[in-house]
Motif scaffolding. Structure first.
Motif, short mmCIF file in Angstrom:
data_model
loop_
_atom_site.label_atom_id
_atom_site.label_comp_id
_atom_site.label_asym_id
_atom_site.label_seq_id
_atom_site.Cartn_x
_atom_site.Cartn_y
_atom_site.Cartn_z
N GLY A 208 -3.59 56.53 -43.76
CA GLY A 208 -2.34 56.29 -43.31
C GLY A 208 -1.86 54.73 -42.78
O GLY A 208 -0.59 54.72 -42.71
N LYS A 209 -2.89 53.87 -42.92
CA LYS A 209 -2.12 52.47 -42.50
C LYS A 209 -2.39 51.59 -43.65
O LYS A 209 -3.05 51.86 -44.54
CB LYS A 209 -3.22 52.06 -41.41
CG LYS A 209 -3.40 52.76 -39.90
CD LYS A 209 -4.49 51.92 -39.17
CE LYS A 209 -4.09 52.34 -37.83
NZ LYS A 209 -4.99 53.77 -37.56
N LEU A 210 -1.46 50.78 -43.62
CA LEU A 210 -1.42 49.75 -44.56
C LEU A 210 -2.69 48.92 -44.61
O LEU A 210 -2.64 48.07 -43.34
CB LEU A 210 -0.11 48.78 -44.62
CG LEU A 210 0.03 47.59 -45.44
CD1 LEU A 210 0.36 48.22 -46.98
CD2 LEU A 210 1.24 46.84 -45.06
N VAL A 211 -3.55 48.39 -45.70
CA VAL A 211 -4.57 47.62 -45.18
C VAL A 211 -4.49 46.28 -46.09
O VAL A 211 -4.89 45.33 -45.64
CB VAL A 211 -6.04 48.34 -45.63
CG1 VAL A 211 -6.38 49.43 -44.64
CG2 VAL A 211 -5.72 48.80 -47.05
N ALA A 212 -3.54 46.34 -47.19
CA ALA A 212 -3.38 45.01 -47.75
C ALA A 212 -2.01 45.13 -48.58
O ALA A 212 -1.87 46.10 -49.05
CB ALA A 212 -4.48 44.65 -48.61
N GLN A 213 -1.43 44.09 -48.67
CA GLN A 213 -0.30 43.99 -49.92
C GLN A 213 -0.17 42.72 -50.30
O GLN A 213 -0.28 41.70 -49.65
CB GLN A 213 1.03 44.93 -49.39
CG GLN A 213 1.61 43.92 -48.32
CD GLN A 213 3.03 44.49 -48.13
OE1 GLN A 213 3.79 44.92 -49.14
NE2 GLN A 213 3.28 44.39 -46.72
N GLY A 214 0.10 42.72 -51.53
CA GLY A 214 0.31 41.19 -52.37
C GLY A 214 -0.02 41.61 -54.01
O GLY A 214 -0.14 42.64 -54.40
N THR A 215 0.26 40.41 -54.47
CA THR A 215 0.03 40.29 -55.89
C THR A 215 -1.78 40.49 -56.02
O THR A 215 -2.50 40.29 -54.91
CB THR A 215 0.23 39.19 -56.50
OG1 THR A 215 -0.40 38.27 -55.95
CG2 THR A 215 1.74 38.62 -56.52
N GLN A 218 -3.61 37.56 -54.78
CA GLN A 218 -3.38 37.47 -53.12
C GLN A 218 -4.38 38.41 -52.88
O GLN A 218 -5.14 38.09 -51.77
CB GLN A 218 -1.86 37.81 -52.79
CG GLN A 218 -1.08 36.68 -52.96
CD GLN A 218 0.53 37.08 -52.67
OE1 GLN A 218 0.76 38.20 -52.63
NE2 GLN A 218 1.37 36.07 -52.27
N LEU A 219 -4.56 39.59 -53.31
CA LEU A 219 -5.38 40.65 -52.87
C LEU A 219 -7.07 40.05 -52.97
O LEU A 219 -7.91 40.19 -52.31
CB LEU A 219 -5.19 41.89 -53.55
CG LEU A 219 -3.98 42.69 -53.43
CD1 LEU A 219 -4.04 44.02 -53.95
CD2 LEU A 219 -3.77 43.08 -51.86
N GLN A 220 -7.09 39.41 -54.13
CA GLN A 220 -8.45 38.66 -54.36
C GLN A 220 -8.93 37.90 -53.20
O GLN A 220 -10.02 37.86 -52.65
CB GLN A 220 -8.48 38.17 -55.91
CG GLN A 220 -8.56 38.92 -56.85
CD GLN A 220 -8.26 38.12 -58.45
OE1 GLN A 220 -7.62 37.20 -58.30
NE2 GLN A 220 -8.94 38.68 -59.38
N GLU A 221 -7.87 37.17 -53.19
CA GLU A 221 -8.05 36.09 -51.93
C GLU A 221 -8.46 36.65 -50.50
O GLU A 221 -9.29 36.44 -49.58
CB GLU A 221 -6.67 35.19 -51.74
CG GLU A 221 -6.98 33.71 -51.64
CD GLU A 221 -5.50 33.07 -51.72
OE1 GLU A 221 -4.77 32.76 -50.80
OE2 GLU A 221 -5.13 32.75 -52.84
N GLN A 222 -7.40 37.77 -50.18
CA GLN A 222 -7.46 38.36 -48.98
C GLN A 222 -8.92 39.00 -48.87
O GLN A 222 -9.53 39.17 -47.64
CB GLN A 222 -6.67 39.50 -48.82
CG GLN A 222 -5.20 38.97 -48.58
CD GLN A 222 -4.05 39.90 -48.51
OE1 GLN A 222 -4.38 41.25 -47.83
NE2 GLN A 222 -2.66 39.63 -48.87
N THR A 223 -9.82 39.63 -49.82
CA THR A 223 -10.81 40.18 -49.73
C THR A 223 -12.02 39.32 -50.04
O THR A 223 -13.19 39.50 -49.84
CB THR A 223 -10.96 41.19 -50.82
OG1 THR A 223 -10.40 40.73 -51.94
CG2 THR A 223 -9.84 42.51 -50.58
#
Ligand SMILES: Nc1ncnc2c1ncn2[C@@H]1O[C@H](COP(=O)(O)OP(=O)(O)OP(=O)(O)O)[C@@H](O)[C@H]1O
Ligand SMILES: [Mg+2]
Length: 240
Positions: A208-215, A218-223
């Motif tokens: 139920g929670k947002l864990v990531a958002q982006g292109t 951006q997701l590659q970078e965040q992870t």
């Protein structure tokens, strides 16, 4: 007008389960927005909240800058392909779709009905009873229903589920064309290749929670998974 969907702390509780937990999302007009999460993550519940099928326990959601989700004004400009289809099986496809065309006061309702049936590839089946449709044919009819009011925004909950490869490709092409015409698409799917190909931005939810958002980049970078595909990123974000 730039905002297509905005939620702030949107929450829905079922018994002890926070199906959607303080979800804050923003989708811009014209985006093809992917909405991902494992089974039970809260995707369908979020789509039901955004389309007014259910009401939140907390938080707010607006559509198209300032229309409260669930208001009649929001419903008139949105199309939805829900998880459960709710088709009237005793009607023919043409009867069913023209009923919705009339409900939305669509100009030249019968012509619009036939046009949409043709767009989703059901022209030859239009006088067949829905009860005798295959799963993929029902899925196509649901998409035609979602399009009948020429929506500015489409909410699609696993729209290609159960479609044969040709059907999946047909729908992908149709959605790309709609998006190129300016229709915002809010798209939930487990088919990550399809999402990677179609979506300009992606949100991932878990419990139920947002864990990531982006292109995707951006997701590659965040992870920290700079050279990985969406599947690895998804598994990292949603691994418990
Ligand atoms: N009507 C309901 N009554 C009780 N619990 C519900 C109801 N609908 C959903 N839930 C619960 O809310 C949570 C989120 O469910 P939801 O259907 O939104 O998940 P989802 O992300 O769409 O999953 P899937 O990928 O399987 O479609 C789950 O724990 C589910 O059991
Ligand atoms: Mg679901």
């Amino acid at each position: 007008m730039n905002i297509a969907v905005k939620t702030e702390n949107l929450s829905k509780l079922y018994g002890q389960t926070m199906a959607v937990d303080r979800l804050s999302l923003e989708v811009k007009n014209g985006e093809f927005f992917g909405f991902l999460g494992p089974n039970g993550a809260g995707k369908t519940t979020t789509i039901r909240l955004l389309t007014g099928i259910i009401r939140p326990d907390e938080g707010t959601a607006i559509i198209q800058e300032n229309l409260p989700a669930g208001s009649i004004e929001a419903k008139l400009i949105a199309g939805v392909m829900p998880e459960s289809r709710g088709l009237y099986e005793w009607m023919t496809a043409r009867e069913y779709l023209s009923l919705f065309a009339h409900l939305y006061s669509v100009h030249n309702a019968i012509k619009a009905t036939d046009e949409k049936l043709s767009i989703v590839g059901l022209s030859h089946e239009k006088n067949k009873r829905i009860g005798a449709f295959s799963r993929g044919m029902k899925q196509r009819l649901c998409l035609a229903r979602a399009l009948i009011n020429k929506p500015k925004i489409l909410f699609l909950d696993e729209p290609t589920l159960g479609l044969d490869p040709k059907g999946q490709e047909d729908i992908q092409i149709l959605l790309k064309a709609l998006n190129a015409d300016g229709v915002t698409i809010f798209y939930s799917s487990h088919l990550l290749n399809e999402v990677a190909m179609l979506c300009s931005r992606i949100a991932v939810i878990h419990h139920g929670k947002l864990v990531a958002q982006g292109t995707i980049s951006q997701l590659q970078e965040q992870t920290g998974l700079t050279n990985s595909g969406l599947k690895d990123i998804f598994l990292k974000l949603t691994g418990d």
